[in-house]
Design a protein around this motif. Structure first.
Motif, mmCIF file in Angstrom:
data_model
loop_
_atom_site.group_PDB
_atom_site.id
_atom_site.type_symbol
_atom_site.label_atom_id
_atom_site.label_comp_id
_atom_site.label_asym_id
_atom_site.label_seq_id
_atom_site.Cartn_x
_atom_site.Cartn_y
_atom_site.Cartn_z
ATOM 1 N N CYS A 1 0.772 -1.241 0.000
ATOM 2 C CA CYS A 1 0.000 0.000 0.000
ATOM 3 C C CYS A 1 0.807 1.297 0.000
ATOM 4 O O CYS A 1 1.558 1.582 0.929
ATOM 5 C CB CYS A 1 -0.919 0.005 1.208
ATOM 6 S SG CYS A 1 -1.910 -1.498 1.361
ATOM 7 N N CYS A 2 0.600 2.083 -1.029
ATOM 8 C CA CYS A 2 1.167 3.426 -1.103
ATOM 9 C C CYS A 2 0.430 4.204 -2.184
ATOM 10 O O CYS A 2 0.394 3.782 -3.349
ATOM 11 C CB CYS A 2 2.656 3.383 -1.412
ATOM 12 S SG CYS A 2 3.425 5.021 -1.462
ATOM 13 N N THR A 3 -0.164 5.323 -1.789
ATOM 14 C CA THR A 3 -0.914 6.174 -2.713
ATOM 15 C C THR A 3 -0.443 7.610 -2.548
ATOM 16 O O THR A 3 -0.392 8.124 -1.427
ATOM 17 C CB THR A 3 -2.425 6.092 -2.429
ATOM 18 O OG1 THR A 3 -2.860 4.727 -2.547
ATOM 19 C CG2 THR A 3 -3.214 6.953 -3.413
ATOM 20 N N THR B 1 9.673 18.515 0.279
ATOM 21 C CA THR B 1 8.846 18.388 1.481
ATOM 22 C C THR B 1 7.735 17.384 1.211
ATOM 23 O O THR B 1 7.035 17.490 0.200
ATOM 24 C CB THR B 1 8.227 19.740 1.886
ATOM 25 O OG1 THR B 1 9.274 20.659 2.192
ATOM 26 C CG2 THR B 1 7.329 19.584 3.104
ATOM 27 N N LEU B 2 7.590 16.431 2.111
ATOM 28 C CA LEU B 2 6.653 15.329 1.919
ATOM 29 C C LEU B 2 5.856 15.109 3.198
ATOM 30 O O LEU B 2 6.419 15.047 4.287
ATOM 31 C CB LEU B 2 7.444 14.061 1.573
ATOM 32 C CG LEU B 2 6.700 12.759 1.328
ATOM 33 C CD1 LEU B 2 5.745 12.911 0.157
ATOM 34 C CD2 LEU B 2 7.697 11.638 1.063
ATOM 35 N N THR B 3 4.540 15.016 3.054
ATOM 36 C CA THR B 3 3.667 14.696 4.181
ATOM 37 C C THR B 3 3.214 13.252 4.061
ATOM 38 O O THR B 3 2.704 12.844 3.014
ATOM 39 C CB THR B 3 2.439 15.621 4.216
ATOM 40 O OG1 THR B 3 2.874 16.980 4.347
ATOM 41 C CG2 THR B 3 1.539 15.272 5.390
ATOM 42 N N LEU B 4 3.411 12.477 5.119
ATOM 43 C CA LEU B 4 2.998 11.080 5.151
ATOM 44 C C LEU B 4 1.826 10.926 6.104
ATOM 45 O O LEU B 4 1.904 11.351 7.264
ATOM 46 C CB LEU B 4 4.151 10.179 5.609
ATOM 47 C CG LEU B 4 5.480 10.331 4.868
ATOM 48 C CD1 LEU B 4 6.531 9.409 5.468
ATOM 49 C CD2 LEU B 4 5.310 10.050 3.388
ATOM 50 N N LEU B 5 0.750 10.328 5.636
ATOM 51 C CA LEU B 5 -0.406 10.011 6.472
ATOM 52 C C LEU B 5 -0.463 8.500 6.616
ATOM 53 O O LEU B 5 -0.769 7.787 5.655
ATOM 54 C CB LEU B 5 -1.699 10.542 5.835
ATOM 55 C CG LEU B 5 -1.759 12.045 5.549
ATOM 56 C CD1 LEU B 5 -3.105 12.402 4.914
ATOM 57 C CD2 LEU B 5 -1.544 12.859 6.823
ATOM 58 N N GLU C 1 1.336 20.491 -3.323
ATOM 59 C CA GLU C 1 1.488 19.797 -2.045
ATOM 60 C C GLU C 1 1.508 18.282 -2.302
ATOM 61 O O GLU C 1 0.664 17.760 -3.030
ATOM 62 C CB GLU C 1 0.326 20.124 -1.110
ATOM 63 C CG GLU C 1 0.102 21.606 -0.865
ATOM 64 C CD GLU C 1 -0.922 22.219 -1.806
ATOM 65 O OE1 GLU C 1 -1.531 23.230 -1.432
ATOM 66 O OE2 GLU C 1 -1.106 21.677 -2.929
ATOM 67 N N LEU C 2 2.458 17.599 -1.687
ATOM 68 C CA LEU C 2 2.592 16.156 -1.895
ATOM 69 C C LEU C 2 2.274 15.418 -0.605
ATOM 70 O O LEU C 2 2.933 15.618 0.417
ATOM 71 C CB LEU C 2 4.002 15.815 -2.368
ATOM 72 C CG LEU C 2 4.280 14.335 -2.665
ATOM 73 C CD1 LEU C 2 3.324 13.799 -3.724
ATOM 74 C CD2 LEU C 2 5.725 14.149 -3.122
ATOM 75 N N ILE C 3 1.256 14.567 -0.672
ATOM 76 C CA ILE C 3 0.802 13.788 0.474
ATOM 77 C C ILE C 3 0.831 12.316 0.084
ATOM 78 O O ILE C 3 0.361 11.942 -0.998
ATOM 79 C CB ILE C 3 -0.622 14.197 0.894
ATOM 80 C CG1 ILE C 3 -0.664 15.676 1.291
ATOM 81 C CG2 ILE C 3 -1.124 13.320 2.039
ATOM 82 C CD1 ILE C 3 -2.059 16.201 1.541
ATOM 83 N N VAL C 4 1.389 11.488 0.962
ATOM 84 C CA VAL C 4 1.449 10.053 0.704
ATOM 85 C C VAL C 4 0.637 9.321 1.759
ATOM 86 O O VAL C 4 0.835 9.511 2.960
ATOM 87 C CB VAL C 4 2.906 9.545 0.705
ATOM 88 C CG1 VAL C 4 2.944 8.028 0.569
ATOM 89 C CG2 VAL C 4 3.683 10.200 -0.424
ATOM 90 N N LEU C 5 -0.277 8.501 1.297
ATOM 91 C CA LEU C 5 -1.105 7.676 2.167
ATOM 92 C C LEU C 5 -0.467 6.303 2.293
ATOM 93 O O LEU C 5 -0.471 5.513 1.335
ATOM 94 C CB LEU C 5 -2.525 7.565 1.592
ATOM 95 C CG LEU C 5 -3.308 8.882 1.550
ATOM 96 C CD1 LEU C 5 -4.394 8.825 0.493
ATOM 97 C CD2 LEU C 5 -3.912 9.198 2.917
#
Length: 280
Positions: free
Chosen positions: A27-29, A65-69, A37-41
């Motif tokens: 899983c990676c989206t 810059t990367l946001t991981l949820l 803005e870059l967000i990774v689920l």
């Protein structure tokens, strides 16, 4: 918002010729906002491929810059984090959101995964990128122009599982994984959380008529019913079972599209595949 699937398999990676079209990474989206803005689920093994792609741009120069949820800390949702070069280049920034548990904080879980017993990285202290962990809550927050909302849909104290809702202007993306609708309350919460979403990404590795050990996952029929009751426009199924071949996924897609058409349902149904891109 633009979405790209980098890993859609559940439980374990499946590098097999019968799974090449839909993919074998876990899983990676990735979600990219209109302002970049870059967000990774989740950071399953698909995160390694995403990381390689990001190295071609600002991340390769230490300016990303990367946001991981993170939904939860089962292996298939976290294993890819320490491997891509983007996390080892000084100057890059990782903002990591996710749940703590009775076993420890999210940061402790990742640090333990990188202990010398498992990894030559020797812990988070040896990751070059600046990283910050934030315990997720139900309080909404913003990432650029996107609003993020989170909801715990499974309250296992050892590994609570959270769903995410991303809103940009009037567009809505909802991500629900590893939830079993064995209580009406959980189903009702999921329906409310996904209400009027333009895209719902929902894990569903099995069918109701398949006799498999229940690991706490929804069936495909469950995901469709939740999407319909929530008034979702497009449903994408992911977290495919390790034994599910490309041909079987094709047959599932055809079966349920035909059923929805026969019902006169407006719901669009699709099977997520690695490399698939869509606009929300």
């Amino acid at each position: 918002m633009k979405v790209r699937f980098w890993g859609v398999r559940g439980f374990v990676p499946t590098p097999h010729e019968a799974m090449l079209r839909y993919g074998g990474n876990t899983c990676c989206t990735a979600v990219t906002g209109d302002c970049g803005e870059l967000i990774v689920l989740d950071t399953g093994t698909g995160f390694c491929m995403l990381g390689d792609e990001l190295m071609q741009g600002e991340f390769g120069r230490g300016r990303g810059t990367l946001t991981l949820l993170i939904s939860h800390t089962y292996w298939d949702h976290i294993l890819g984090l320490p491997f891509p070069g983007v996390v080892h280049i000084p100057g890059n920034r990782l903002d990591i959101y996710g749940p703590d548990s009775t076993r420890g904080s999210l940061q402790m879980v990742y640090d333990g995964m990188l202990s010398p017993v498992y990894s030559p990285v020797y812990g988070l202290a040896h990751i070059g990128a600046t990283h910050r962990f934030t315990t997720i809550s139900t309080e909404p927050f913003t990432i650029g122009r996107l609003t993020v909302r989170a909801l715990p849909l499974s309250r296992h104290s050892h590994s609570p599982i959270w769903a995410y809702r991303l809103e940009e202007d009037s567009r809505v993306l909802v991500y629900i994984t590893d939830v079993r609708y064995n209580e009406d309350r959980i189903r009702e919460q999921a329906i409310a959380f996904a209400r009027n979403a333009h895209v719902l990404i929902h894990s569903a590795p099995y069918l109701r008529d398949e006799l498999v050990e229940d690991y706490g996952h929804s069936r495909i029929e469950d995901a469709i019913e939740v999407a319909q009751q929530a008034g979702v426009e497009r449903l994408f199924i992911f977290h495919h079972a390790p034994t599910r071949t490309d041909d079987e996924l094709d047959a599932i897609a055809a079966r349920f599209r035909a059923q929805l058409a026969a019902q006169g349902s407006s719901l669009s149904f699709a099977i997520a595949a690695e490399g698939m891109e869509l606009l929300v």
